[in-house]
Design an enzyme around this catalytic site. Sequence first.
Site, short mmCIF file in Angstrom:
data_model
loop_
_atom_site.label_atom_id
_atom_site.label_comp_id
_atom_site.label_asym_id
_atom_site.label_seq_id
_atom_site.Cartn_x
_atom_site.Cartn_y
_atom_site.Cartn_z
N TYR A 1 -78.00 33.31 28.83
CA TYR A 1 -78.29 34.45 29.70
C TYR A 1 -77.24 34.66 30.79
CZ TYR A 1 -80.68 30.49 31.96
OH TYR A 1 -81.01 29.25 32.46
N LYS A 2 -76.19 33.83 30.81
CA LYS A 2 -75.13 34.01 31.79
C LYS A 2 -74.03 34.87 31.17
CE LYS A 2 -76.11 29.40 33.72
NZ LYS A 2 -76.93 29.83 34.86
N ASP B 1 -73.25 19.73 28.75
CA ASP B 1 -73.95 20.94 29.16
C ASP B 1 -72.89 22.02 29.35
OD1 ASP B 1 -75.10 23.02 30.65
OD2 ASP B 1 -76.46 21.69 31.72
N PHE C 1 -76.43 19.72 37.33
CA PHE C 1 -77.53 20.65 37.57
C PHE C 1 -78.86 19.89 37.59
CE2 PHE C 1 -80.56 24.02 36.38
CZ PHE C 1 -80.23 24.97 37.33
#
Length: 417
Positions: free
Chosen positions: A241-242, A216, A139
Site C-alpha cells: 500500500y506504499k 522486510d 519497525f
Amino acid sequence: MSTTTPDTAATGPLLRRAVDLDAADPLASYRELFIGTDTDLSYLDGNSLGRPLKRTVTDVGNFIQDEWGGRLIRGWDEEWLHLPQVIGDQLGRTVLGAAPGQTIIADSTTVVLYKLIRAGLAAVTDPARTEIVLDTENFPTDRYLVEGIAREEGLTLRWIDADPASGVSLEQVRSATGPATAVVVLSQIAYRSGYLADLPGITSAVHDAGALVVWDLCHSAGSVEIALDDANVDFAAGCTYKYLNGGPGSPAFAYVNARHLDGLNQPIWGWMGRKDAFEMAAGYEPAAGIRGFLSGTPAIFGMLAMRGTLDLLEEVGMTAVREKSRLLTAFAVQLHDAWLAPAGVTLATPRDPEQRGSHITVDHPAFREMTATLWEQDVIPDFRAPHGIRIGLSPLSTSFTELYRGMAAIRRLLASA
C-alpha cells in the site's frame, strides 16, 4: 500538474530549480495518472500510503460489474484462485528481482513475517542455534513479532543497537552473528531515517555465519532496485500500500527462495494453502511451492489496485524510478539545508543518496504539533516520534514543485512559531 503556475522570477532559484527538474523529468507524465495530482495539495506521505491510480476506479468498477457480479462464484475457478501467484510473479519480476514461483500475495505484513520467521527457524536443524538477531530501530511489528516468537520457542534475542539517524551496518551484523545465530530479521530501508541497508553484503554475512535472513521490504518495494535472487536472500516480506499503491490494508507479499521451498513448513495451516483446497479432506498436506504459504481465502479486492502500478513499473523500469527517487530526496535535502536547518531543524537521514531510500526525516521539537496544522493546509507529511517529520517521495506520483510547496509550508510555520 499544479493548478497554479509559479512565478519563478519572483520566488527565487530554488523554485526555478524545482520547475527545471520537473521539466527534465522523464517520469513527469506518469503523475497525471494518479487521482488528486491536479490540485495544489502537497502529498509527502507516499511512503505510508500511495495515491490511487485513476485506472483503479475503472478496474474495481469493472470487477464488481463483470467478474463478481457477472461470473459470481465461477470467478474462483476462472481466475481468482490464481491471482495471488500471478500477481506475485509480476511483482517478483518487476520489483524484487525474483524468478517465477517464489513470490505470492498473502496476508498482512505482520502475518507474512510471522510465517517466514517461523519457517526459517524450523529450517534450522542445529540445536546450538538459539538466537534471533534484530535491531532496536526496526519497525514495531517486526520487533514485537520476534519478541513473541522468541518467547514461544524459548529463544534468545540478540539486539543490534542501531543509530536512529541511519540504520544497521554490515559491520554490526558481522559482530552480532555467529554459531548461535538461527535467523536475522532486518529492514532494507529503516522506516524512520530512510537508511538503505546493504542487502547483498548483509545477506552474505548472515550466510557466512551459518544463519538465515528475513528481509522486510515495506519501504523499498517499488522505490529502489532490489535483486533478491542475485543476493541469494532466504526470505522477504513487504506491504503493497506504499509505493505499490494497493490501497489501505492491501495484502502483503511473501518471497521464499526456491532452494528453501521443498519441505519447508509455515505455521498457519489453512484451507487455501492445502494441496487441493476444494478436496475438503481430513489432514493438512501443504501445496507444493510458494502456494503453500497461503492460509485463508485471498483478499481479491485488495490485489486489484496494485496491478495498475505493477504495469507502470514494468513499463518504466525500476532503474528510472530509483533515479527519480535519488533526485527527489537530494532536492529535499537541499531545501532542508537552505530553509529548515537555519531554523534549528536537523536532518535524521544519510546525506549520501546511495545510503537512503525514497524518504527523508527531519527533526524539530515543534513538529508534533505542527503536523496537524500542515494537514489542515493540505500539506501531508507524517510524524514519527519523538519529533520527526518524514518527507515521503513516491517517484511516479510526486513532482519537484509539489515537494517545494510542502517544504515551503514547513518553513513558513517554523518562522511563525
